[in-house]
Enzyme design. Structure first.
Site, PDB file in Angstrom:
ATOM      1  N   PHE A 101     -23.847  -5.433   5.350  1.00 49.71           N
ATOM      2  CA  PHE A 101     -24.348  -6.382   6.347  1.00 49.71           C
ATOM      3  C   PHE A 101     -23.961  -7.803   5.941  1.00 49.71           C
ATOM      4  O   PHE A 101     -24.007  -8.161   4.771  1.00 49.71           O
ATOM      5  CB  PHE A 101     -25.877  -6.268   6.436  1.00 49.71           C
ATOM      6  CG  PHE A 101     -26.512  -7.282   7.352  1.00 49.71           C
ATOM      7  CD1 PHE A 101     -26.686  -7.006   8.697  1.00 49.71           C
ATOM      8  CD2 PHE A 101     -26.933  -8.518   6.862  1.00 49.71           C
ATOM      9  CE1 PHE A 101     -27.274  -7.935   9.542  1.00 49.71           C
ATOM     10  CE2 PHE A 101     -27.519  -9.450   7.699  1.00 49.71           C
ATOM     11  CZ  PHE A 101     -27.690  -9.159   9.041  1.00 49.71           C
TER      12      PHE A 101
ATOM     13  N   ASP B 109     -39.559 -18.421   8.541  1.00 54.27           N
ATOM     14  CA  ASP B 109     -38.927 -17.115   8.684  1.00 54.27           C
ATOM     15  C   ASP B 109     -39.979 -16.100   9.104  1.00 54.27           C
ATOM     16  O   ASP B 109     -41.091 -16.092   8.563  1.00 54.27           O
ATOM     17  CB  ASP B 109     -38.291 -16.679   7.357  1.00 54.27           C
ATOM     18  CG  ASP B 109     -36.884 -17.221   7.215  1.00 54.27           C
ATOM     19  OD1 ASP B 109     -36.258 -17.519   8.244  1.00 54.27           O
ATOM     20  OD2 ASP B 109     -36.411 -17.355   6.075  1.00 54.27           O
TER      21      ASP B 109
ATOM     22  N   ALA C 263     -24.381 -12.098   7.476  1.00 49.59           N
ATOM     23  CA  ALA C 263     -25.072 -12.941   8.460  1.00 49.59           C
ATOM     24  C   ALA C 263     -24.202 -13.185   9.683  1.00 49.59           C
ATOM     25  O   ALA C 263     -24.714 -13.447  10.776  1.00 49.59           O
ATOM     26  CB  ALA C 263     -25.466 -14.267   7.816  1.00 49.59           C
ATOM     27  N   GLN C 264     -22.882 -13.115   9.507  1.00 54.56           N
ATOM     28  CA  GLN C 264     -21.974 -13.357  10.629  1.00 54.56           C
ATOM     29  C   GLN C 264     -21.833 -12.116  11.518  1.00 54.56           C
ATOM     30  O   GLN C 264     -21.939 -12.183  12.737  1.00 54.56           O
ATOM     31  CB  GLN C 264     -20.595 -13.789  10.115  1.00 54.56           C
ATOM     32  CG  GLN C 264     -20.540 -15.236   9.635  1.00 54.56           C
ATOM     33  CD  GLN C 264     -21.323 -15.447   8.344  1.00 54.56           C
ATOM     34  OE1 GLN C 264     -21.337 -14.572   7.485  1.00 54.56           O
ATOM     35  NE2 GLN C 264     -21.969 -16.593   8.214  1.00 54.56           N
TER      36      GLN C 264
ATOM     37  N   ASP D 259     -33.756 -18.645   0.947  1.00 55.18           N
ATOM     38  CA  ASP D 259     -33.472 -18.044  -0.359  1.00 55.18           C
ATOM     39  C   ASP D 259     -32.017 -17.620  -0.537  1.00 55.18           C
ATOM     40  O   ASP D 259     -31.591 -17.335  -1.647  1.00 55.18           O
ATOM     41  CB  ASP D 259     -34.385 -16.840  -0.617  1.00 55.18           C
ATOM     42  CG  ASP D 259     -34.229 -15.755   0.446  1.00 55.18           C
ATOM     43  OD1 ASP D 259     -33.397 -15.926   1.362  1.00 55.18           O
ATOM     44  OD2 ASP D 259     -34.936 -14.731   0.359  1.00 55.18           O
TER      45      ASP D 259
ATOM     46  N   ASP E 151     -28.500 -19.892   3.674  1.00 60.98           N
ATOM     47  CA  ASP E 151     -29.539 -20.858   4.052  1.00 60.98           C
ATOM     48  C   ASP E 151     -29.232 -22.257   3.535  1.00 60.98           C
ATOM     49  O   ASP E 151     -29.884 -23.224   3.946  1.00 60.98           O
ATOM     50  CB  ASP E 151     -30.906 -20.431   3.483  1.00 60.98           C
ATOM     51  CG  ASP E 151     -31.461 -19.194   4.165  1.00 60.98           C
ATOM     52  OD1 ASP E 151     -31.267 -19.070   5.387  1.00 60.98           O
ATOM     53  OD2 ASP E 151     -32.080 -18.365   3.481  1.00 60.98           O
TER      54      ASP E 151
END
Length: 682
Positions: A377, A307, A379-380, A518, A522
């Site tokens: 927010f 990352d 991730a998509q 984390d 993930d």
């Protein structure tokens, strides 16, 4: 800060290891190690022969046979001691963890809120899904997720880090570990595991390693050692009729001594200790591996997915500039950016609010007083924002905002496109701000590449390991940072699906992939990776998907994990090379001693000038036992590791351990022979 390390030879551990080594002399324990079982069987046989000679039942030298028998037992005992010492160090680490499990009672809530009625129940009765309340001074009774509240937590019993950490509901800091202590405030926790399945329980079971499964490489090496043992066993068995046919039959005692010196007892006796010590070294780095297979895989890794934030860069991106679109003034952009960030508790979000305040004296406003709805927010979506009355303000990545604008009938202006490219080329991250379908401008977020990281990547490249930077930034920003950091490749605008696809692509090419993670998003990629290091501060899903957990929650630790894995493989390979090279000197000692009477021409092989046949055989057997003791520190600490290419590493190890394995026995056997002669035992 790591947990206090045990000294290599703690007096208490030495005493316990000696006791355990004697207990392991049972045939059931020896059967697990076929090479040492052959030595054990030889020890039993020569002991019986000694007793028969003492009682006069058979002819022969009881003293010579007795000394051979004694040193064969020492060979088995020393191998047992190496394994017991490695296991003892792991058990000592486990015992320190057991001291953490001291929660007696827990407040189990009848409803998922802190003011609900509570029942005091034994912590052992808590089940997955139970809701508990913990207050300042309490020990957290179970692994779980914080669903309400925020508190300062002392995790030093688990991580060794004295500084307290914040655990709170929502976000990436909601995961708590049973056995840690609340220092202030309170938390409402939903238990995520049943008794006996907690992270602490799994840590204890792993480091105790009572039922440690062999890794694939260990199994392959064990098969090789068994094959060599069978070959030498058959070869030794055929020597008796040859010598008898020559008119001077070799005694069974000498044949047993020859067999033990021929088979690879050095690596056979240390193999298990190397594996246990490898996992123990991993724990010393504050990384919990679920199995030896994971540690071994770390040594074979040839692709690292890293990352960007926190691993390659310092991870404290700060808003540095507002760049308005044509026709929009900078204050309007700053006001919209601040509104979109009011409920954003990330460092980036707070920095946007602060920059707007510094530049234009725009004060923070309360989201509730504005009757606004915050859009978090994901991730998509890869954007966040706020809805105020009829205003819909969003900030996010370029592609996410582009899709948002086009879906609302707008278009992405060329001047903003140029501003995005300019920001990205400077290595900063551009965030685009939009209201409705109108682009207002760009926020520049700057991050700093960690010092020395480029040199570390160069070392990994020399070792044949490919580094890939994973980032949510656009391709231009990612390319600029990748070039500055010196990584081999990058994945820009990464989504969970893209990470998973990249891992599968590398694995289809026959590569082994390591990564860190984390978050719950993930988890699929962690489950797919060959070496998956989950952060201890991460979610329960991430920790369950990984095969290692970093107690320090330091993404850079992945590089250290690979080093430890490679060191374990190098240690095993180096000692195997040393063990096999050792045999050459033993041939020159034992074969002339055993067969020169039948075939005098073999005296030419006595290049060491050993005093007598008996002293030659005794010297070889004694050296064979003592070398195990001398190599125990190396097996436990691991060989010296340097980041070199595979070919350079092979050359180095052949010189040190191959040549060393040839030279050391010649010197050692000769010295022992001289001492035996001086003592009158030869």
């Amino acid at each position: 800060m790591s947990r206090k390390q045990l000294a290599l030879f703690e007096p208490v551990l030495l005493v316990q290891a000696l006791t355990d080594a004697v207990k392991k002399l049972s045939p059931r324990a020896q059967w697990r190690n076929p090479v040492m079982f052959v030595v054990w069987a030889g020890s039993v046989l020569t002991t019986l022969l000694t007793l028969a000679m003492v009682t006069g039942q058979i002819a022969g030298s009881a003293l010579f046979t007795g000394i051979i028998s004694l040193w064969l037992w020492f060979t088995v005992l020393f191998a047992n001691f190496a394994e017991a010492l490695a296991e003892g160090r792991s058990k000592a680490q486990a015992n320190s963890l057991k001291g953490v499990k001291k929660t007696a009672f827990a407040r189990r809530l009848r409803a998922p809120r802190h003011d609900a009625q509570a029942d005091n129940v034994p912590a052992a009765e808590l089940r997955k899904g139970d809701i508990v309340l913990v207050k300042a001074g309490d020990i957290i009774p179970c692994d779980g997720e914080v669903i309400e509240g925020g508190a300062s937590v002392d995790e030093s019993a688990i991580t060794g880090e004295s500084a307290p950490v914040i655990r709170e509901s929502g976000g990436d800091f909601a995961s708590v570990t049973g056995g840690t202590r609340i220092l202030s405030d309170w938390l409402v926790i939903a238990c995520s595991v049943n008794p006996g399945e907690t992270f602490l329980d799994r840590m204890i079971a792993m480091v105790e390693g009572a039922q440690r499964r062999k890794t694939p490489n260990e199994i392959a090496l064990t098969i090789l050692l068994i094959a060599l043992t069978i070959v030498f066993l058959l070869a030794t068995a055929t020597l008796w009729p040859f010598s008898a046919w020559g008119g001077n039959a070799v005694s069974v005692t000498v044949l047993v001594a020859l067999l033990v010196c021929l088979i690879p007892t050095t690596i056979g006796g240390l193999l298990s200790a190397i594996g246990v010590a490898g996992m123990s070294r991993m724990l010393g780095a504050n990384v919990i591996a679920t199995s030896g297979r994971a540690v071994e895989a770390a040594g074979d890794v040839d692709v690292l997915l890293l990352d960007k934030t926190g691993t390659i860069t310092l991870g404290n991106r700060q808003a540095s500039d507002f760049i308005p679109a044509r026709g929009v003034d900078e204050r309007t952009l700053a006001d919209a950016a601040q509104l979109a960030s009011l409920a954003d508790e990330t460092p980036e979000g707070r920095s946007i609010v602060i920059l707007a305040k510094q530049r234009f004296n725009l004060r923070e406003r309360d989201v509730q007083s504005l009757h606004a709805t915050f859009v978090p927010f994901t991730a998509q979506s890869r954007m966040s924002g706020i809805n105020i009355d009829n205003r819909m303000i969003r900030k996010g990545s370029v592609d996410a905002i582009r899709r948002h604008v086009e879906s609302n009938g707008g278009h992405f202006p060329a001047d903003v496109e140029q501003n995005v490219e300019n920001v990205a080329r400077l290595g900063a991250t551009p965030l685009v701000v939009v209201e409705g379908a109108r682009i207002l401008g760009v926020i520049a977020l700057k991050d700093i590449v960690k010092g020395g990281i480029k040199e570390r990547f160069a070392q990994l490249r020399k070792m044949g390991i490919k580094t890939v930077m994973i980032t949510g930034d656009n391709r231009l920003t990612a390319a600029a940072i990748a070039a500055e950091a010196g990584v081999d490749d990058f994945l820009a605008e990464a989504t969970p699906e893209a990470k998973l696809a990249l891992i599968r692509q590398y694995q289809a090419e026959g590569r082994l992939v390591a990564m860190t993670g984390d978050g719950t998003n993930d988890a699929p990629a962690l489950a797919q990776a060959d070496v998956a290091v989950a952060m201890n501060s991460g979610t329960q899903a991430a920790k369950e998907a990984g095969n290692m957990v970093d107690l320090d929650s330091n993404p850079t630790k992945l590089i250290e994990v690979v080093h430890i894995g490679k060191q374990m493989l190098m240690t095993r390979g180096s000692l195997t090379t040393f063990s096999i090279a050792n045999d050459v000197a033993k041939y020159f000692a034992i074969i002339p001693a055993a067969f020169a009477a039948t075939y005098p021409q073999l005296n030419a092989l006595n290049v060491m000038g050993l005093h007598s046949p008996n002293s030659a055989i005794l010297s070889a057997v004694i050296f064979n036992a003592l070398i195990i003791i001398f190599l125990i520190p190396l097996a436990l600490k691991g060989v010296s590791y340097k980041p070199l290419s595979a070919s350079a590493m092979l050359r180095r190890n052949l010189w040190i351990y191959g040549l060393g394995g040839l030279v050391v026995p010649f010197i050692g056997i000769k010295v022992i022979d001289v001492l035996l002669t001086l003592l009158g035992l030869a």
